[in-house]
Design an enzyme around this catalytic site. Structure first.
Site, PDB file in Angstrom:
ATOM      1  NE  ARG A 106      -3.694  -2.064   2.736  1.00  9.10           N
ATOM      2  CZ  ARG A 106      -3.515  -3.201   3.397  1.00  9.10           C
ATOM      3  NH1 ARG A 106      -2.350  -3.443   4.003  1.00  9.10           N
ATOM      4  NH2 ARG A 106      -4.475  -4.107   3.459  1.00  9.10           N
ATOM      5  CE  LYS A 162      -6.468  -0.229   4.535  1.00  6.95           C
ATOM      6  NZ  LYS A 162      -7.744  -0.377   3.777  1.00  6.95           N
ATOM      7  CG  HIS A 209      -5.315   1.378  -4.371  1.00  2.72           C
ATOM      8  ND1 HIS A 209      -4.827   0.843  -3.197  1.00  2.72           N
ATOM      9  CD2 HIS A 209      -6.567   0.878  -4.516  1.00  2.72           C
ATOM     10  CE1 HIS A 209      -5.738   0.061  -2.659  1.00  2.72           C
ATOM     11  NE2 HIS A 209      -6.802   0.055  -3.437  1.00  2.72           N
ATOM     12  NE  ARG A 235      -3.171  -3.063  -1.682  1.00  3.78           N
ATOM     13  CZ  ARG A 235      -2.800  -3.945  -0.758  1.00  3.78           C
ATOM     14  NH1 ARG A 235      -1.519  -4.261  -0.637  1.00  3.78           N
ATOM     15  NH2 ARG A 235      -3.694  -4.510   0.026  1.00  3.78           N
ATOM     16  CG  HIS A 244      -6.872  -8.054   1.124  1.00  2.00           C
ATOM     17  ND1 HIS A 244      -7.090  -8.461  -0.186  1.00  2.00           N
ATOM     18  CD2 HIS A 244      -6.546  -6.737   1.044  1.00  2.00           C
ATOM     19  CE1 HIS A 244      -6.902  -7.435  -1.000  1.00  2.00           C
ATOM     20  NE2 HIS A 244      -6.567  -6.386  -0.287  1.00  2.00           N
ATOM     21  CE1 TYR A 293      -6.672  -6.461  -7.240  1.00  2.00           C
ATOM     22  CE2 TYR A 293      -7.044  -7.478  -5.112  1.00  2.00           C
ATOM     23  CZ  TYR A 293      -6.651  -6.405  -5.866  1.00  2.00           C
ATOM     24  OH  TYR A 293      -6.238  -5.257  -5.239  1.00  2.00           O
TER      25      TYR A 293
END
Length: 293
Positions: A144, A168, A234, A237, A260, A269
């Site tokens: 990220r 995150k 992004h 990514r 994730h 995806y």
């Protein structure tokens, strides 16, 4: 009690789920907004919550879905804590918010970006060497933007082909660094200005900003003959994930690499790989050679 209940809910999200500060702020705003519309959330009934549909009618479906999700989780928490015996959240609106598909760069466009970045870096100019290292880590490791610009030097061991990334919610993961990305990173560390604790320091102290990274990528894209509007950290990514999946990467592996928490996020995806999946079924299905009767 209302404020205390919200504070306790947010504390639970932080402690048990590792929710990031931005996530907690979003929940806080959504719950505050709902309280301003219908009053005490702890005492609200189904009729109160049903009124929110009218209050939110001008919002985008994605915003309504987010607000409803915050309230549903809040009422689940109240039940778990014994603060309510019932859950009125069934009365909340449930919009069908289609998640937008990510913008993509094809292999040829990626090749053009790298060809130009590599050409720029031949002379050893620090800014160009840095650009190549940034590009390699965005596309080669799927970081990220925030993870990349705030990467600390201690996360880059010279003898191990992995980076330790704090993503995150403060969750850590190990991200492999390809041989070519490793060479680009080593080249940058050799010319990197001294001082500071970040791999990509800012001349004003701290680290390179996300905004500056965005600007650098768009400048590179424009010079490579690619619409700058198509390119961002992004998007690179997304390209990392998409092209790995095309190459046969397992979805669970991809989830780990991208950091994730929920594989449902990674599954977006799979849309790009439909042609390969159809070909796989046609080639590998056990009934492929049996003519229909």
């Amino acid at each position: 009690m209302p404020d205390d209940a919200v504070a306790a809910f947010l504390a639970m999200l932080a402690a048990e789920r590792g929710a990031a500060a931005n996530t907690l702020d979003a929940y806080r705003r959504d719950l505050k907004g709902a309280r301003e519309q219908i009053g005490d959330l702890v005492r609200a009934d189904k009729d109160d919550l049903a009124r929110l549909a009218a209050a939110w009618q001008d919002l985008a479906p994605s915003s309504v879905a987010r607000k409803s999700s915050a309230l549903r989780q809040f009422y689940t928490f109240l039940q778990d804590e014994g603060l309510r015996a019932d859950d009125p959240s069934a009365a909340l609106p449930r919009p069908r918010a289609r998640r937008p598909l990510p913008r993509l760069l094809d292999h040829a466009e990626i090749a053009r970006l790298f060809a130009l970045a590599e050409e720029d870096a031949v002379g050893g100019r620090p800014e160009a060497v840095r650009m190549l290292a940034l590009l390699e880590l965005l596309y080669g490791s799927g970081l990220r933007a925030t993870e990349l610009v705030s990467l600390p030097l201690v996360s880059v061991p010279r003898d191990v082909p992995f980076l330790t990334i704090t993503g995150k919610g403060g969750q850590q993961r190990m991200v492999p660094v390809s041989a070519r990305a490793g060479r680009a990173l080593t080249a940058w560390l050799d010319v990197r200005p001294g001082g500071g604790r970040f791999v990509f320091p800012s001349p004003r102290g701290g680290h390179l900003s996300r905004v500056r990274l965005f600007q650098l990528l768009r400048d590179l894209a424009g010079r490579a003959g690619i619409d700058p509007e198509k390119v961002s950290p992004h998007v690179l990514r997304h390209a990392f994930a998409t092209h790995l999946l095309e190459g046969g990467a397992d979805l669970r592996v991809l989830q780990t690499l991208l950091g994730h928490a929920d594989i449902a996020t990674t599954q977006i995806y799979t849309h790009v790989d439909s042609a390969r999946l159809v070909a796989l079924v046609n080639a590998r299905h056990p009934l492929r050679d049996i003519a229909p009767g």
